[in-house]
Write an enzyme that holds these catalytic residues in place. Structure first.
Site, PDB file in Angstrom:
ATOM      1  N   ASP A 204       0.968  -1.070   0.228  1.00 17.59           N
ATOM      2  CA  ASP A 204      -0.129   0.019   0.062  1.00 17.59           C
ATOM      3  C   ASP A 204       1.021   1.149  -0.012  1.00 17.59           C
ATOM      4  O   ASP A 204       2.240   1.056  -0.033  1.00 17.59           O
ATOM      5  CB  ASP A 204      -1.101   0.035   1.280  1.00 17.59           C
ATOM      6  CG  ASP A 204      -0.211   0.434   2.529  1.00 17.59           C
ATOM      7  OD1 ASP A 204       1.002   0.265   2.443  1.00 17.59           O
ATOM      8  OD2 ASP A 204      -0.955   0.267   3.600  1.00 17.59           O
ATOM      9  N   ASP A 206       1.349   4.768   2.361  1.00 13.41           N
ATOM     10  CA  ASP A 206       0.997   5.525   3.519  1.00 13.41           C
ATOM     11  C   ASP A 206       1.613   6.873   3.766  1.00 13.41           C
ATOM     12  O   ASP A 206       2.562   7.269   3.300  1.00 13.41           O
ATOM     13  CB  ASP A 206       1.839   4.697   4.561  1.00 13.41           C
ATOM     14  CG  ASP A 206       1.554   3.309   4.594  1.00 13.41           C
ATOM     15  OD1 ASP A 206       0.474   2.970   4.831  1.00 13.41           O
ATOM     16  OD2 ASP A 206       2.547   2.579   4.421  1.00 13.41           O
ATOM     17  N   ASP A 312      -3.382   4.635   2.757  1.00 13.69           N
ATOM     18  CA  ASP A 312      -3.700   4.898   4.063  1.00 13.69           C
ATOM     19  C   ASP A 312      -3.432   6.433   4.350  1.00 13.69           C
ATOM     20  O   ASP A 312      -2.222   6.742   3.973  1.00 13.69           O
ATOM     21  CB  ASP A 312      -2.905   4.054   5.031  1.00 13.69           C
ATOM     22  CG  ASP A 312      -3.623   2.583   5.313  1.00 13.69           C
ATOM     23  OD1 ASP A 312      -4.712   2.396   4.628  1.00 13.69           O
ATOM     24  OD2 ASP A 312      -2.810   1.985   6.176  1.00 13.69           O
TER      25      ASP A 312
HETATM   26  N1  DCP Z   1       2.136   0.082  11.980  1.00 16.38           N
HETATM   27  C1  DCP Z   1       2.076  -0.337  13.183  1.00 16.38           C
HETATM   28  N2  DCP Z   1       1.221  -1.187  13.471  1.00 16.38           N
HETATM   29  C2  DCP Z   1       0.012  -1.423  12.932  1.00 16.38           C
HETATM   30  C3  DCP Z   1      -0.204  -0.765  11.532  1.00 16.38           C
HETATM   31  C4  DCP Z   1       0.994  -0.018  10.888  1.00 16.38           C
HETATM   32  O1  DCP Z   1       3.133  -0.458  13.566  1.00 16.38           O
HETATM   33  N3  DCP Z   1      -1.083  -1.832  12.970  1.00 16.38           N
HETATM   34  C5  DCP Z   1       3.130   0.811  11.279  1.00 16.38           C
HETATM   35  C6  DCP Z   1       4.262  -0.071  11.157  1.00 16.38           C
HETATM   36  C7  DCP Z   1       4.308  -0.467   9.417  1.00 16.38           C
HETATM   37  C8  DCP Z   1       3.956   1.299   8.910  1.00 16.38           C
HETATM   38  O2  DCP Z   1       2.946   1.432  10.086  1.00 16.38           O
HETATM   39  O3  DCP Z   1       5.516  -0.376   8.919  1.00 16.38           O
HETATM   40  C9  DCP Z   1       2.818   1.219   7.721  1.00 16.38           C
HETATM   41  O4  DCP Z   1       2.188  -0.104   7.804  1.00 16.38           O
HETATM   42  P1  DCP Z   1       2.133  -1.130   6.435  1.00 16.38           P
HETATM   43  O5  DCP Z   1       1.268  -2.249   6.805  1.00 16.38           O
HETATM   44  O6  DCP Z   1       1.776  -0.434   5.200  1.00 16.38           O
HETATM   45  O7  DCP Z   1       3.557  -1.496   6.601  1.00 16.38           O
HETATM   46  P2  DCP Z   1       4.750  -1.182   5.407  1.00 16.38           P
HETATM   47  O8  DCP Z   1       4.388  -0.036   4.778  1.00 16.38           O
HETATM   48  O9  DCP Z   1       6.095  -1.464   6.115  1.00 16.38           O
HETATM   49  O10 DCP Z   1       4.798  -2.500   4.541  1.00 16.38           O
HETATM   50  P3  DCP Z   1       4.310  -2.222   2.907  1.00 16.38           P
HETATM   51  O11 DCP Z   1       5.456  -2.193   2.256  1.00 16.38           O
HETATM   52  O12 DCP Z   1       3.801  -3.799   2.636  1.00 16.38           O
HETATM   53  O13 DCP Z   1       3.160  -1.487   2.673  1.00 16.38           O
HETATM   54 MG    MG Z   2       2.909   0.431   3.604  1.00 17.79          MG
END
Ligand code: DCP
Ligand code: MG
Length: 388
Positions: A204, A206, A312
């Site tokens: 996604d 963010d 998000d």
């Molecule tokens: N986050 C968290 N706990 C959650 C949701 C999010 O700590 N319940 C934080 C850590 C994540 C960041 O927000 O790294 C963004 O969430 P993502 O699920 O989008 O994770 P990433 O961006 O790291 O992974 P991707 O590249 O797959 O989107």
């Molecule tokens: Mg993400």
């Protein structure tokens, strides 16, 4: 046993937030295997076991060399007996039977496919699996009752399971920037999550939205969402108020401005750039389109000139921005380790809103990530080294 002088010995700190973990590392064969077991443990709702495998993988990601023998693991933290057995088997035989069996198992494959539906968590996927469902099409065929989120998850399944590229993230950033400037000049957007850590793709995109003047950001989210929706840019959106206030284990009394934190889970309709005219589809939309005499469903990438992308959006008051930035940059394990460090080593409570010091009974201000690391007694780790 004393390590032999020819064996490189590296010691690493026990918490993931005390280490530098780059995106590219030297032990993918081992970490991929351990992360399969971590994911399988998640599917079985065994969080303790899942975190143990993730911590073990994270330690290997931080090593500056490729592990070739068990003796190189001496003195490293977080490598439990189970992880060590898996590593040993891979080093000696090239693969782990447990990992291979997991990858082959019907349960793992079905859980992976079903939890891959946006809006479907482990509990729902597990219930469906026990009812005999194996893939998203089974969910449709058996007429499962779905909420709006899951309906969108099914409709855009293919797109949402195709990695989002950095170029797509930047294109969405331009749209969000335009929306935000239109409804509140002076507000800023910041790309967070995996892309801020330097990942080339993500599941996604963010964004954090804020305004330098505290309070100006109030009621911003509904306006941004309306602006986007009016232009047909949103395929799905769900705005939630800050859940922080309802959290049972949050700090005792959060400052009043904390209830302004809003989050929007959305699916953007992103135009695909530079298509040659002869590739233009005759009919748009997620309905079926007739292309070259073949009837193609929404899953067919060729039939559409747009892609569904998960986005998000989070609006944060300026006073909480640094905490939100630190909390949303991840990785998920890095965040978990930061909070664990704060509680167990510093008697503090860290969230994406604030840092509370239980010894002094007060909130600690932080206007930059660097300040927050300092409060926590940690060396600053830049985003690109937070890939724990
Ligand atoms: N986050 C968290 N706990 C959650 C949701 C999010 O700590 N319940 C934080 C850590 C994540 C960041 O927000 O790294 C963004 O969430 P993502 O699920 O989008 O994770 P990433 O961006 O790291 O992974 P991707 O590249 O797959 O989107
Ligand atoms: Mg993400």
């Amino acid at each position: 046993v004393e390590p032999s002088p020819t064996v490189p010995v590296f010691t690493l700190n026990a918490y993931g937030c005390q280490r530098r973990t780059p995106l590219l590392h030297h032990n993918n064969v081992l970490t991929d295997a351990l992360l399969v077991l971590a994911e399988n443990a998640e599917f079985n709702e065994d969080e303790g076991r899942s975190v143990a495998f993730k911590r073990a993988a994270s330690v290997l990601k931080a090593l500056p060399h490729t592990v070739r023998g068990m003796e190189e693991l001496q003195g490293l933290p977080c490598l439990g007996g189970h992880s060590q057995r898996v590593i040993k088997e891979i080093l000696e035989e090239g693969k782990s039977r447990e990992v291979e069996a997991t990858l082959q198992s019907q349960q793992f494959q079905a859980m992976k496919a079903l939890t891959g539906i946006f809006g479907v968590g482990v509990k729902t996927a597990d219930r469906w699996f026990r009812e005999g469902l194996r893939q998203p099409s089974d969910v449709v065929d058996t007429g499962q009752k779905l909420n709006h989120t899951q309906e969108a998850g099914i409709r855009y399944y293919e797109d949402l399971n195709t990695p989002v590229t950095r170029a797509e993230a930047d294109a969405i950033g331009q749209i969000v920037e335009e929306a935000v400037q239109a409804v509140l000049p002076g507000a800023t957007i910041t790309l967070t999550g995996g892309f801020r850590r330097g990942k080339p793709t993500g599941h996604d995109v963010d964004f954090l939205i804020t305004h330098p003047e505290e309070g100006k950001e109030e009621n911003l989210m509904p306006k941004v969402v309306s602006w986007l929706d009016d232009r047909g840019l949103l395929l799905y959106q769900k705005t939630t108020r800050n859940s922080y206030l309802e959290a049972k284990d949050g700090p005792a009394r959060p400052p009043h401005n904390m209830d302004r934190f809003e989050r929007c889970f959305s699916i953007f309709r992103l135009d695909r750039p530079h298509r040659r005219p002869e590739q233009q589809p005759q009919a748009g939309g997620e309905c079926q389109a007739q292309v070259g005499g073949t009837l193609l469903g929404q899953g067919s990438e060729e039939s559409r000139d747009w892609k569904a992308v998960r986005v998000d959006l989070v609006v944060t008051p300026a006073s909480q921005f640094a905490f939100a930035l630190l909390g949303w940059t991840g990785s998920q394990l890095f965040e978990r380790e930061l909070r664990r460090w704060a509680v167990h080593e510093k008697h503090m409570s860290l969230s994406s809103h604030a840092l509370y010091d239980s010894t002094q009974n007060r909130y600690l201000r932080g206007s930059t990530e660097e300040e927050i690391f300092t409060h926590l007694g940690l060396e600053f780790v830049p985003p690109s080294e937070r890939n724990a």
